[in-house]
Design a protein around this motif. Structure first.
Motif, PDB file in Angstrom:
ATOM      1  N   LEU A  90       0.866  -1.140  -0.054  1.00 53.84           N
ATOM      2  CA  LEU A  90      -0.059  -0.050  -0.012  1.00 53.84           C
ATOM      3  C   LEU A  90       0.780   1.343  -0.020  1.00 53.84           C
ATOM      4  CD1 LEU A  90      -2.809  -0.982   2.635  1.00 53.84           C
ATOM      5  CD2 LEU A  90      -2.821  -1.145   0.178  1.00 53.84           C
ATOM      6  N   GLN A  91       0.346   2.038  -0.664  1.00 52.16           N
ATOM      7  CA  GLN A  91       1.162   3.508  -0.853  1.00 52.16           C
ATOM      8  C   GLN A  91       0.054   4.651  -0.997  1.00 52.16           C
ATOM      9  OE1 GLN A  91       2.135   5.660  -3.323  1.00 52.16           O
ATOM     10  NE2 GLN A  91       3.273   6.898  -1.631  1.00 52.16           N
ATOM     11  N   ASN A  92      -0.161   5.339  -0.114  1.00 49.15           N
ATOM     12  CA  ASN A  92      -1.201   6.500  -0.068  1.00 49.15           C
ATOM     13  C   ASN A  92      -0.532   7.887  -0.261  1.00 49.15           C
ATOM     14  OD1 ASN A  92      -2.865   4.440   0.891  1.00 49.15           O
ATOM     15  ND2 ASN A  92      -2.251   4.610   3.082  1.00 49.15           N
ATOM     16  N   ASN A  93      -1.268   8.549  -0.854  1.00 50.56           N
ATOM     17  CA  ASN A  93      -1.040   9.826  -1.318  1.00 50.56           C
ATOM     18  C   ASN A  93      -2.088  10.757  -0.840  1.00 50.56           C
ATOM     19  OD1 ASN A  93       1.679   9.429  -2.797  1.00 50.56           O
ATOM     20  ND2 ASN A  93       0.347   8.032  -3.702  1.00 50.56           N
ATOM     21  N   PHE A  94      -1.718  12.122  -0.250  1.00 49.24           N
ATOM     22  CA  PHE A  94      -2.740  12.791   0.383  1.00 49.24           C
ATOM     23  C   PHE A  94      -3.609  12.177   1.233  1.00 49.24           C
ATOM     24  CE2 PHE A  94      -0.968  14.034  -4.011  1.00 49.24           C
ATOM     25  CZ  PHE A  94      -0.464  15.320  -3.770  1.00 49.24           C
ATOM     26  N   PRO A  95      -4.210  13.274   2.153  1.00 50.59           N
ATOM     27  CA  PRO A  95      -5.038  12.766   3.307  1.00 50.59           C
ATOM     28  C   PRO A  95      -6.261  12.233   2.393  1.00 50.59           C
ATOM     29  CG  PRO A  95      -4.396  15.104   3.506  1.00 50.59           C
ATOM     30  CD  PRO A  95      -3.808  14.603   2.122  1.00 50.59           C
ATOM     31  N   ALA A  96      -6.851  12.696   1.460  1.00 51.08           N
ATOM     32  CA  ALA A  96      -8.112  11.984   0.587  1.00 51.08           C
ATOM     33  C   ALA A  96      -8.055  10.483   0.564  1.00 51.08           C
ATOM     34  CB  ALA A  96      -8.289  12.538  -0.507  1.00 51.08           C
ATOM     35  N   ALA A  97      -6.765  10.171   0.270  1.00 43.89           N
ATOM     36  CA  ALA A  97      -6.180   8.634   0.035  1.00 43.89           C
ATOM     37  C   ALA A  97      -5.804   8.108   1.353  1.00 43.89           C
ATOM     38  CB  ALA A  97      -5.231   8.565  -0.827  1.00 43.89           C
ATOM     39  N   GLY A  98      -5.814   8.809   2.414  1.00 45.57           N
ATOM     40  CA  GLY A  98      -5.587   8.014   3.819  1.00 45.57           C
ATOM     41  C   GLY A  98      -4.104   8.374   4.168  1.00 45.57           C
ATOM     42  N   GLN A  99      -3.210   9.046   3.522  1.00 45.65           N
ATOM     43  CA  GLN A  99      -1.875   9.106   4.085  1.00 45.65           C
ATOM     44  C   GLN A  99      -2.167   9.898   5.193  1.00 45.65           C
ATOM     45  OE1 GLN A  99       0.479  11.772   1.290  1.00 45.65           O
ATOM     46  NE2 GLN A  99       2.365  11.093   2.260  1.00 45.65           N
ATOM     47  N   ALA A 100      -1.226   9.430   6.421  1.00 46.47           N
ATOM     48  CA  ALA A 100      -1.370   9.970   7.648  1.00 46.47           C
ATOM     49  C   ALA A 100      -0.050  10.940   7.912  1.00 46.47           C
ATOM     50  CB  ALA A 100      -1.620   8.942   8.676  1.00 46.47           C
ATOM     51  N   ILE A 101       1.126  10.267   7.409  1.00 45.00           N
ATOM     52  CA  ILE A 101       2.495  10.792   7.450  1.00 45.00           C
ATOM     53  C   ILE A 101       2.918  11.314   6.120  1.00 45.00           C
ATOM     54  CG2 ILE A 101       4.822  10.420   8.395  1.00 45.00           C
ATOM     55  CD1 ILE A 101       3.503   8.268  10.438  1.00 45.00           C
ATOM     56  N   ASN A 102       3.414  12.542   6.205  1.00 42.56           N
ATOM     57  CA  ASN A 102       3.666  13.172   4.860  1.00 42.56           C
ATOM     58  C   ASN A 102       5.276  12.995   4.690  1.00 42.56           C
ATOM     59  OD1 ASN A 102       4.812  15.154   6.491  1.00 42.56           O
ATOM     60  ND2 ASN A 102       4.199  16.760   5.406  1.00 42.56           N
ATOM     61  N   HIS A 103       5.554  11.585   4.834  1.00 38.28           N
ATOM     62  CA  HIS A 103       6.985  11.270   4.174  1.00 38.28           C
ATOM     63  C   HIS A 103       6.521   9.985   3.500  1.00 38.28           C
ATOM     64  CE1 HIS A 103      11.360  10.787   4.945  1.00 38.28           C
ATOM     65  NE2 HIS A 103      11.114   9.778   4.279  1.00 38.28           N
ATOM     66  N   CYS A 104       6.885  10.192   2.153  1.00 39.41           N
ATOM     67  CA  CYS A 104       6.430   8.956   1.258  1.00 39.41           C
ATOM     68  C   CYS A 104       6.841   7.686   1.821  1.00 39.41           C
ATOM     69  CB  CYS A 104       7.235   9.301  -0.248  1.00 39.41           C
ATOM     70  SG  CYS A 104       6.599   8.022  -1.464  1.00 39.41           S
ATOM     71  N   HIS A 105       5.905   6.674   1.914  1.00 45.75           N
ATOM     72  CA  HIS A 105       6.133   5.402   2.120  1.00 45.75           C
ATOM     73  C   HIS A 105       5.350   4.435   1.637  1.00 45.75           C
ATOM     74  CE1 HIS A 105       3.065   7.363   4.948  1.00 45.75           C
ATOM     75  NE2 HIS A 105       2.634   5.801   5.129  1.00 45.75           N
ATOM     76  N   PHE A 106       6.113   3.178   1.624  1.00 48.70           N
ATOM     77  CA  PHE A 106       5.249   1.925   1.326  1.00 48.70           C
ATOM     78  C   PHE A 106       5.130   0.957   2.625  1.00 48.70           C
ATOM     79  CE2 PHE A 106       5.525   2.168  -3.482  1.00 48.70           C
ATOM     80  CZ  PHE A 106       6.563   3.067  -3.570  1.00 48.70           C
ATOM     81  N   HIS A 107       3.707   0.386   2.624  1.00 47.30           N
ATOM     82  CA  HIS A 107       3.593  -0.585   3.601  1.00 47.30           C
ATOM     83  C   HIS A 107       3.552  -1.953   2.867  1.00 47.30           C
ATOM     84  CE1 HIS A 107       1.578   1.929   6.661  1.00 47.30           C
ATOM     85  NE2 HIS A 107       0.947   2.695   5.583  1.00 47.30           N
ATOM     86  N   ILE A 108       4.351  -2.743   3.504  1.00 47.83           N
ATOM     87  CA  ILE A 108       4.017  -4.227   3.281  1.00 47.83           C
ATOM     88  C   ILE A 108       3.286  -5.216   4.333  1.00 47.83           C
ATOM     89  CG2 ILE A 108       5.498  -6.317   2.419  1.00 47.83           C
ATOM     90  CD1 ILE A 108       7.824  -4.540   1.786  1.00 47.83           C
ATOM     91  N   ILE A 109       2.198  -5.613   3.787  1.00 43.02           N
ATOM     92  CA  ILE A 109       1.298  -6.027   4.913  1.00 43.02           C
ATOM     93  C   ILE A 109       1.052  -7.426   4.772  1.00 43.02           C
ATOM     94  CG2 ILE A 109      -0.866  -6.074   6.100  1.00 43.02           C
ATOM     95  CD1 ILE A 109      -1.173  -3.002   5.268  1.00 43.02           C
TER      96      ILE A 109
END
Ligand SMILES: [Zn+2]
Length: 140
Positions: A90-109
């Protein structure tokens, strides 16, 4: 909780500089990967560039290419070592998409069948080809 902060107070930048301790899975000159402190599942890993980019639009192409290779390699490692059946990236961009920390990041879940963690409940509606053509005109 929204953590849109300046670079100086960015929690991920503080993890990179080791001001905030983390459980580092992988590190090189451009990237850092660490275990999420609020994991969705065992092995939930965050992969970040060491330079502060707010979102995927800001990140340089070279760094992004490097990061996604690291995401791939760690995904394989996690699936192998933790014996999971799959994983979400998962990789979210901007609050509308659920980005909670404004440092670009990828989740591996990491995921297993029927793990009851979350399901992609994406509402989808079939549209006409005419509609798609209009959207295509806007994009091309
Ligand atoms: Zn940062």
């Amino acid at each position: 909780m929204c953590l849109f902060l300046s670079e100086e107070s960015c929690i991920f930048c503080q993890i990179i500089s080791k001001i905030i301790p983390s459980n580092i899975v992988y590190e090189d000159e451009l990237s850092l990967a660490f275990l999420d402190i609020f994991p969705v599942s065992k092995g939930h890993t965050i992969v970040i560039p060491k330079k502060h980019y707010q979102n995927i639009e800001e990140i340089s192409d070279d760094t992004l290419a490097h990061l996604i290779i690291i995401v791939k390699q760690l995904s394989i490692l996690i699936r192998d070592k933790l014996n999971v059946e799959g994983y979400n990236i998962l990789q979210n961009n901007f609050p509308a998409a659920g980005q909670a920390i404004n440092h670009c990041h990828f989740h591996i879940i990491p995921r297993t069948v029927d793990d009851d963690k979350f399901k992609m409940m994406i509402p989808r509606t079939q549209v006409s080809n005419e509609y798609l053509k209009k959207v295509l005109e806007l994009l091309t």
